[in-house]
Design an enzyme around this catalytic site. Structure first.
Site, PDB file in Angstrom:
ATOM      1  N   ASN A   9       6.135  -1.189  -4.897  1.00  0.00           N
ATOM      2  CA  ASN A   9       5.435  -2.076  -3.985  1.00  0.00           C
ATOM      3  C   ASN A   9       5.763  -2.193  -2.686  1.00  0.00           C
ATOM      4  O   ASN A   9       6.899  -3.018  -2.329  1.00  0.00           O
ATOM      5  CB  ASN A   9       5.385  -3.545  -4.613  1.00  0.00           C
ATOM      6  CG  ASN A   9       4.481  -4.413  -3.759  1.00  0.00           C
ATOM      7  OD1 ASN A   9       3.703  -4.065  -2.806  1.00  0.00           O
ATOM      8  ND2 ASN A   9       4.448  -5.573  -4.306  1.00  0.00           N
ATOM      9  N   TRP A  10       5.341  -1.426  -1.710  1.00  0.00           N
ATOM     10  CA  TRP A  10       5.824  -1.419  -0.536  1.00  0.00           C
ATOM     11  C   TRP A  10       5.457  -2.682   0.482  1.00  0.00           C
ATOM     12  O   TRP A  10       5.768  -2.821   1.766  1.00  0.00           O
ATOM     13  CB  TRP A  10       5.197  -0.192   0.324  1.00  0.00           C
ATOM     14  CG  TRP A  10       5.856   1.199  -0.344  1.00  0.00           C
ATOM     15  CD1 TRP A  10       6.424   1.296  -1.402  1.00  0.00           C
ATOM     16  CD2 TRP A  10       5.417   2.537   0.250  1.00  0.00           C
ATOM     17  NE1 TRP A  10       6.764   2.723  -1.479  1.00  0.00           N
ATOM     18  CE2 TRP A  10       5.861   3.277  -0.795  1.00  0.00           C
ATOM     19  CE3 TRP A  10       4.382   3.147   1.255  1.00  0.00           C
ATOM     20  CZ2 TRP A  10       5.981   4.756  -0.573  1.00  0.00           C
ATOM     21  CZ3 TRP A  10       4.382   4.429   1.259  1.00  0.00           C
ATOM     22  CH2 TRP A  10       5.039   5.299   0.493  1.00  0.00           C
ATOM     23  N   LYS A  11       4.581  -3.441  -0.283  1.00  0.00           N
ATOM     24  CA  LYS A  11       3.927  -4.502   0.659  1.00  0.00           C
ATOM     25  C   LYS A  11       3.654  -4.257   1.974  1.00  0.00           C
ATOM     26  O   LYS A  11       2.871  -3.109   1.977  1.00  0.00           O
ATOM     27  CB  LYS A  11       5.201  -5.702   0.527  1.00  0.00           C
ATOM     28  CG  LYS A  11       5.727  -5.837  -0.906  1.00  0.00           C
ATOM     29  CD  LYS A  11       6.672  -7.199  -0.689  1.00  0.00           C
ATOM     30  CE  LYS A  11       7.186  -7.368  -2.245  1.00  0.00           C
ATOM     31  NZ  LYS A  11       8.053  -8.531  -2.428  1.00  0.00           N
ATOM     32  N   HIS A  97       0.019 -10.707  -7.267  1.00  0.00           N
ATOM     33  CA  HIS A  97       1.410 -10.941  -6.880  1.00  0.00           C
ATOM     34  C   HIS A  97       1.649 -12.476  -6.075  1.00  0.00           C
ATOM     35  O   HIS A  97       0.726 -12.770  -5.668  1.00  0.00           O
ATOM     36  CB  HIS A  97       1.633  -9.923  -5.737  1.00  0.00           C
ATOM     37  CG  HIS A  97       3.108  -9.634  -5.347  1.00  0.00           C
ATOM     38  ND1 HIS A  97       3.730 -10.491  -4.690  1.00  0.00           N
ATOM     39  CD2 HIS A  97       3.940  -8.914  -5.829  1.00  0.00           C
ATOM     40  CE1 HIS A  97       5.086 -10.106  -4.473  1.00  0.00           C
ATOM     41  NE2 HIS A  97       5.159  -9.179  -5.169  1.00  0.00           N
ATOM     42  N   GLU A  99       3.223 -13.332  -3.782  1.00  0.00           N
ATOM     43  CA  GLU A  99       2.830 -13.460  -2.269  1.00  0.00           C
ATOM     44  C   GLU A  99       1.273 -13.636  -1.900  1.00  0.00           C
ATOM     45  O   GLU A  99       0.901 -14.431  -1.158  1.00  0.00           O
ATOM     46  CB  GLU A  99       3.398 -12.221  -1.544  1.00  0.00           C
ATOM     47  CG  GLU A  99       4.788 -11.993  -1.280  1.00  0.00           C
ATOM     48  CD  GLU A  99       5.484 -10.969  -1.521  1.00  0.00           C
ATOM     49  OE1 GLU A  99       4.704  -9.869  -1.234  1.00  0.00           O
ATOM     50  OE2 GLU A  99       6.701 -10.663  -1.763  1.00  0.00           O
ATOM     51  N   GLU A 169       7.473 -11.259 -12.523  1.00  0.00           N
ATOM     52  CA  GLU A 169       8.089 -11.427 -11.470  1.00  0.00           C
ATOM     53  C   GLU A 169       8.612 -13.028 -11.074  1.00  0.00           C
ATOM     54  O   GLU A 169       7.857 -13.528 -10.618  1.00  0.00           O
ATOM     55  CB  GLU A 169       7.558 -10.860 -10.261  1.00  0.00           C
ATOM     56  CG  GLU A 169       7.046  -9.587 -10.429  1.00  0.00           C
ATOM     57  CD  GLU A 169       6.917  -8.837  -8.964  1.00  0.00           C
ATOM     58  OE1 GLU A 169       7.601  -7.492  -8.807  1.00  0.00           O
ATOM     59  OE2 GLU A 169       6.236  -9.161  -8.026  1.00  0.00           O
ATOM     60  N   GLY A 175      12.996 -10.607  -3.300  1.00  0.00           N
ATOM     61  CA  GLY A 175      13.306 -10.640  -1.839  1.00  0.00           C
ATOM     62  C   GLY A 175      14.385 -11.306  -1.608  1.00  0.00           C
ATOM     63  O   GLY A 175      14.973 -11.392  -0.300  1.00  0.00           O
ATOM     64  N   SER A 215      14.069  -8.284  -6.991  1.00  0.00           N
ATOM     65  CA  SER A 215      15.551  -7.867  -6.458  1.00  0.00           C
ATOM     66  C   SER A 215      16.057  -6.998  -7.381  1.00  0.00           C
ATOM     67  O   SER A 215      17.280  -6.778  -7.594  1.00  0.00           O
ATOM     68  CB  SER A 215      16.486  -9.088  -6.409  1.00  0.00           C
ATOM     69  OG  SER A 215      16.142  -9.775  -5.292  1.00  0.00           O
ATOM     70  N   GLY A 236      10.214  -4.016  -4.733  1.00  0.00           N
ATOM     71  CA  GLY A 236       9.908  -4.246  -3.644  1.00  0.00           C
ATOM     72  C   GLY A 236      10.823  -3.445  -2.846  1.00  0.00           C
ATOM     73  O   GLY A 236      10.817  -2.319  -2.355  1.00  0.00           O
ATOM     74  N   GLY A 237      11.845  -4.266  -2.150  1.00  0.00           N
ATOM     75  CA  GLY A 237      12.784  -3.730  -1.464  1.00  0.00           C
ATOM     76  C   GLY A 237      13.432  -2.282  -1.491  1.00  0.00           C
ATOM     77  O   GLY A 237      13.391  -1.495  -0.460  1.00  0.00           O
TER      78      GLY A 237
HETATM   79  P1  13P Z   1      11.943  -7.128  -4.277  1.00  0.00           P
HETATM   80  O1  13P Z   1      12.070  -5.841  -5.167  1.00  0.00           O
HETATM   81  O2  13P Z   1      12.006  -7.077  -2.719  1.00  0.00           O
HETATM   82  O3  13P Z   1      12.707  -8.468  -4.615  1.00  0.00           O
HETATM   83  O4  13P Z   1      10.352  -7.433  -4.484  1.00  0.00           O
HETATM   84  C1  13P Z   1       9.954  -7.340  -5.744  1.00  0.00           C
HETATM   85  C2  13P Z   1       8.437  -7.595  -5.652  1.00  0.00           C
HETATM   86  O5  13P Z   1       7.902  -8.449  -5.378  1.00  0.00           O
HETATM   87  C3  13P Z   1       7.582  -6.498  -6.263  1.00  0.00           C
HETATM   88  O6  13P Z   1       6.355  -6.603  -6.398  1.00  0.00           O
END
Ligand code: 13P
Length: 256
Positions: A9-11, A97, A99, A169, A175, A215, A236-237
């Site tokens: 997920n590149w956000k 998600h 967010e 999640e 993050g 993470s 994510g990251g």
């Molecule tokens: P991180 O891997 O950056 O913690 O993000 C996870 C995430 O929200 C994937 O959708």
């Protein structure tokens, strides 16, 4: 069927050029691995979907969107619908998600409608659930996730529910570098599978794919993915760096 999945997920990250380079590098790395038994999915920002679809055409890499409208078509300026995604051959779509829940006030009810729209279009929803830190500290984490599943997924018919991928999640792990321990992840994943068993029966529960997100990186993926009820990750990251993401795919292959 239960499948091991690694999804990135590149956000809201990357310019077009950077996204192009990242896609090319990841695709090259995944093609080298051959990715047997693991579904690899890239979820770029919407304006880059077409480019990522083109670059991953006829490779082991599938493509997903990060969000979708609850409506199929119409006067909803700025929105992107599930039938549009489907018409571009986007196979997956992240729904709910944390967010989106936090910054865009997406409720369980709204997410139920989004999931239905996605399924109607023939796209696979990756439905995110997870508790906030105070909810975990109060010992309410399973209850919170149960409520999210009940209100957004559990009125689906069995044949539709079978097409949903779930991503657990924990919000406090996203993050933050504070990954859930393998035991914490396993406890929640087993609880989710148990809830599915109660709702749809043992067979559907055993076939369900439940991803962990928060993470997750090459250093902890092995112990997380080795848990019996963890079927891969939503990254994510670490999905923004080709070498780290490909390494996570490699670890998933070793866990199948
Ligand atoms: P991180 O891997 O950056 O913690 O993000 C996870 C995430 O929200 C994937 O959708």
């Amino acid at each position: 069927m239960r499948t091991m999945i690694v999804a990135g997920n590149w956000k809201m990250n990357k310019t077009f050029q950077e996204a192009e380079d990242l896609t090319a590098e990841i695709t090259k790395g995944v093609e080298k691995l051959g990715a047997p038994n693991v579904e690899v999915i890239l979820c770029p920002p919407a304006p880059f979907l077409e480019m990522v679809l083109d670059l991953t055409d006829e490779t082991y890499v599938a493509v997903g969107a990060q969000n979708v409208s609850e409506f199929d078509f119409g006067a909803y300026t700025g929105e992107i619908s599930a039938p549009m995604l489907r018409s571009m051959e986007v196979e997956y779509c992240i729904v709910g998600h944390s967010e989106r829940r936090k910054y865009f006030q997406e409720s369980n009810d709204l997410l139920a409608r989004k999931v239905k729209s996605v399924l109607r279009a023939g796209v696979i929803p990756i439905f995110c659930c997870g508790e906030l830190l105070p909810e975990r500290e109060a010992g309410n984490h399973v209850k919170v996730v149960k409520n999210q599943l009940e209100e957004s997924l559990f009125d689906l018919e069995e044949k539709d529910f079978r097409n949903v991928v779930i991503a657990y999640e924990p919000v406090w792990a996203i993050g933050t570098g504070m990954t859930a321990s393998p035991e914490q992840a396993q406890e929640m994943h087993a609880s989710i599978r148990e809830l599915i068993t109660l709702q749809y029966g043992e067979r559907v529960a055993q076939d369900a794919t439940i991803l962990y997100g928060g993470s997750c990186n090459p250093g902890n993926a092995m112990e997380l993915f080795s848990q019996p009820d963890v079927d891969g990750g939503l990254i994510g990251g670490a999905s923004l760096k080709a070498d780290e993401f490909v390494e996570i795919v490699k670890i998933a292959i070793n866990c199948t």
